[in-house]
Motif scaffolding. Structure first.
Motif, short mmCIF file in Angstrom:
data_model
loop_
_atom_site.label_atom_id
_atom_site.label_comp_id
_atom_site.label_asym_id
_atom_site.label_seq_id
_atom_site.Cartn_x
_atom_site.Cartn_y
_atom_site.Cartn_z
N ALA A 1 -3.92 6.03 -22.22
CA ALA A 1 -3.41 6.02 -23.59
C ALA A 1 -2.79 4.67 -23.95
N GLY A 2 -2.25 3.97 -22.95
CA GLY A 2 -1.56 2.71 -23.23
C GLY A 2 -2.46 1.49 -23.26
N ILE A 3 -3.32 1.33 -22.23
CA ILE A 3 -4.11 0.09 -22.13
C ILE A 3 -5.61 0.36 -21.99
N GLY A 4 -6.02 1.60 -22.15
CA GLY A 4 -7.44 1.90 -22.18
C GLY A 4 -8.08 2.04 -20.81
N PHE A 5 -9.38 2.35 -20.83
CA PHE A 5 -10.13 2.62 -19.60
C PHE A 5 -10.27 1.36 -18.75
N SER A 6 -10.50 0.22 -19.39
CA SER A 6 -10.63 -1.04 -18.64
C SER A 6 -9.32 -1.38 -17.94
N GLY A 7 -8.22 -1.23 -18.64
CA GLY A 7 -6.92 -1.51 -18.04
C GLY A 7 -6.63 -0.59 -16.87
N LEU A 8 -6.99 0.69 -17.00
CA LEU A 8 -6.80 1.65 -15.90
C LEU A 8 -7.56 1.20 -14.66
N ALA A 9 -8.81 0.78 -14.84
CA ALA A 9 -9.63 0.34 -13.71
C ALA A 9 -9.00 -0.86 -13.00
N LEU A 10 -8.47 -1.81 -13.76
CA LEU A 10 -7.85 -2.99 -13.14
C LEU A 10 -6.57 -2.62 -12.39
N VAL A 11 -5.79 -1.71 -12.94
CA VAL A 11 -4.57 -1.27 -12.25
C VAL A 11 -4.92 -0.61 -10.91
N LEU A 12 -6.03 0.11 -10.87
CA LEU A 12 -6.41 0.84 -9.65
C LEU A 12 -6.92 -0.09 -8.55
N LEU A 13 -7.07 -1.38 -8.84
CA LEU A 13 -7.39 -2.32 -7.77
C LEU A 13 -6.23 -2.51 -6.81
N VAL A 14 -5.01 -2.23 -7.25
CA VAL A 14 -3.82 -2.46 -6.42
C VAL A 14 -3.85 -1.63 -5.13
N PRO A 15 -4.05 -0.29 -5.20
CA PRO A 15 -4.11 0.46 -3.94
C PRO A 15 -5.28 0.05 -3.05
N VAL A 16 -6.39 -0.39 -3.66
CA VAL A 16 -7.52 -0.86 -2.85
C VAL A 16 -7.12 -2.08 -2.03
N VAL A 17 -6.40 -2.99 -2.63
CA VAL A 17 -5.93 -4.19 -1.93
C VAL A 17 -4.97 -3.80 -0.81
N ILE A 18 -4.10 -2.82 -1.04
CA ILE A 18 -3.13 -2.40 -0.03
C ILE A 18 -3.84 -1.86 1.21
N VAL A 19 -4.82 -0.98 1.00
CA VAL A 19 -5.55 -0.41 2.15
C VAL A 19 -6.34 -1.48 2.88
N THR A 20 -6.98 -2.36 2.14
CA THR A 20 -7.76 -3.43 2.78
C THR A 20 -6.87 -4.32 3.64
N ALA A 21 -5.70 -4.69 3.13
CA ALA A 21 -4.79 -5.53 3.91
C ALA A 21 -4.30 -4.81 5.15
N ASP A 22 -4.01 -3.52 5.03
CA ASP A 22 -3.55 -2.75 6.19
C ASP A 22 -4.62 -2.66 7.26
N GLN A 23 -5.88 -2.41 6.86
CA GLN A 23 -6.95 -2.30 7.83
C GLN A 23 -7.25 -3.63 8.50
N LEU A 24 -7.21 -4.72 7.74
CA LEU A 24 -7.42 -6.04 8.35
C LEU A 24 -6.32 -6.38 9.32
N ARG A 25 -5.07 -6.01 8.98
CA ARG A 25 -3.95 -6.25 9.89
C ARG A 25 -4.13 -5.44 11.17
N ARG A 26 -4.53 -4.18 11.04
CA ARG A 26 -4.74 -3.34 12.21
C ARG A 26 -5.88 -3.86 13.07
N ARG A 27 -6.92 -4.38 12.41
CA ARG A 27 -8.08 -4.88 13.14
C ARG A 27 -7.71 -6.08 13.97
#
Length: 415
Positions: free
Chosen positions: A388-414
């Motif tokens: 409702a605030g920033i639209g579908f495109s904005g939602l998709a960009l915000v959802l990149l944040v948890p993807v980055v968190i998991v990727t960093a955690d897995q690379l650190r574990r590796r």
């Protein structure tokens, strides 16, 4: 004279026989329940928006479903620990059917106050679907754990892909029964869950978890019981903890974007058929290639598969952000979203099951599903406000944040 077969070999042969039978029953149950879940998935957000009169509330459909799955995850796991998978799965399917029927009553009464809690109760269907994938690992060997788990995940494909395309026929069925528009899919969901309950109650014998626990069937008491709780185990087990993080955040990303897609498409001139096709492609991505991810997990390891899943999730978010105005690009993004979720979920769930002893698995599995669904509920709740605030495109960009968190955690574990 033929030499007698050693008892140990007979035990192994019997274990394999029971595992094959268990997988067949779980697969059949997933196909049936997947039909109901798929039929209701594509209608939930639209029904909430219609009853509440506001698109801002539409995200509560996915939120209440995942919140219900979270609330019931640990009780179902503990019921399985005490009474076995058969009792747990049967009980869950019966409650899910009651929840679906309550949704239709709430729609008939035009009552948001009844609709949202009913969707939460229906969420137990998701909880039992998630528990089914863990049931596939109870008697699996280390070499086949990922494959067996992924086969049960894959079996949801047939029902869940067909289900969203029943949006218009189920709507016609509901209207023929005198029910409000958009509520017919929940009648199908109730019937499917009742069929699943009957299947589990009759056919899931012997019980795979009780057989796997063997002499450890007695539930621990006192300090030993507290130590066996899921959160305590996760705090002491970094492998399991990292896997749960990947599963939980991947689920949050999936629920948030998927839940808002029907609203976005309908708001841009899409029909129920377009919504159904898009969600079907998404669900096909979620389940269709899960055996591939399961076999890859067994062969190359769970962390590599999780990282591949995060790459697909990132690609999905970028395509959704750039192509929000194109129904075709949104469908591509939703397909990649399903594939990324599948890789992360299959690999993460396999790592969770393999990281702890059999006696601790129900507690850890229940906690994993609890955290996963709480993350999904949070993602679904925030998604409506972000849309409702920033639209579908904005939602998709915000959802990149948890993807980055998991990727960093897995690379650190590796490393």
């Amino acid at each position: 004279m033929t030499a007698p077969v050693p008892a140990a070999i007979l035990d192994d042969l019997e274990r394999c026989r029971v595992q094959r039978r268990t997988l067949a029953i779980l697969i059949a149950g997933q196909i049936v329940s997947g039909l109901g879940v798929g039929a209701a998935f594509s209608m939930g957000a639209l029904l909430v928006a219609a009853v509440t009169g506001s698109e801002a509330w539409s995200g509560m459909a996915a939120t209440m479903n995942t919140l219900g799955a979270a609330v019931f995850a640990i009780p179902l796991a503990m019921l399985a620990r005490r009474r076995g998978r058969r009792v747990s799965l049967t009980t869950g399917a019966l409650f899910a059917a009651l929840g679906a029927l309550a949704v239709t009553v709430a729609a008939a009464l035009d009552s948001p106050a009844l609709l949202l809690p009913s969707m939460a109760v229906m969420g137990i269907g998701s909880a039992l679907n998630f528990q089914s994938r863990f049931a596939a690992t109870d008697l699996a060997t280390e070499a086949t754990r990922g494959r067996d788990l992924s086969l049960v995940v894959w079996s949801t494909t047939l029902g869940a892909v067909i289900g969203p395309n029943l949006a218009e026929p189920s709507d016609a069925l509901g209207i023929a029964l005198g029910l409000p528009a958009l509520s017919g899919g929940f009648v199908i969901a109730a019937a499917a869950q009742l069929a699943g309950a009957l299947l589990y109650a009759i056919a899931l014998r012997p019980d795979p978890l009780l057989l796997a626990l063997g002499p450890h069937r007695v539930v621990p008491a006192g300090p030993e019981r507290r130590a066996a709780r899921g959160l305590a185990i996760l705090r002491a087990n970094p492998t399991a903890r990292s896997a749960v993080l990947a599963v939980a955040l991947g689920h949050a990303v999936m629920v948030a974007l998927m839940g808002m897609t029907p609203i976005h498409l309908m708001g841009h001139g899409g029909s129920l058929s377009i919504v159904g096709i898009t969600i079907s492609l998404h669900v096909a991505g979620m389940f269709g290639l899960s055996p591939v991810f399961g076999i890859l997990t067994d062969k190359i390891g769970g962390r590599a598969v999780i990282l591949g899943g995060q790459a697909m999730l990132a690609a999905a978010m970028l395509i959704a952000a750039v192509g929000a105005e194109s129904n075709a690009l949104v469908a591509v993004a939703l397909t990649l979203l399903g594939l990324g979720w599948s890789a992360s979920n299959v690999a993460g769930s396999t790592l969770v099951s393999g990281a702890v002893p059999t006696a601790q698995r129900p507690a850890v599995q229940g906690t994993s599903d609890l955290l996963m669904n709480l993350a999904g509920a949070t993602g679904g709740a925030l998604a409506g406000l972000i849309l409702a605030g920033i639209g579908f495109s904005g939602l998709a960009l915000v959802l990149l944040v948890p993807v980055v968190i998991v990727t960093a955690d897995q690379l650190r574990r590796r490393r």
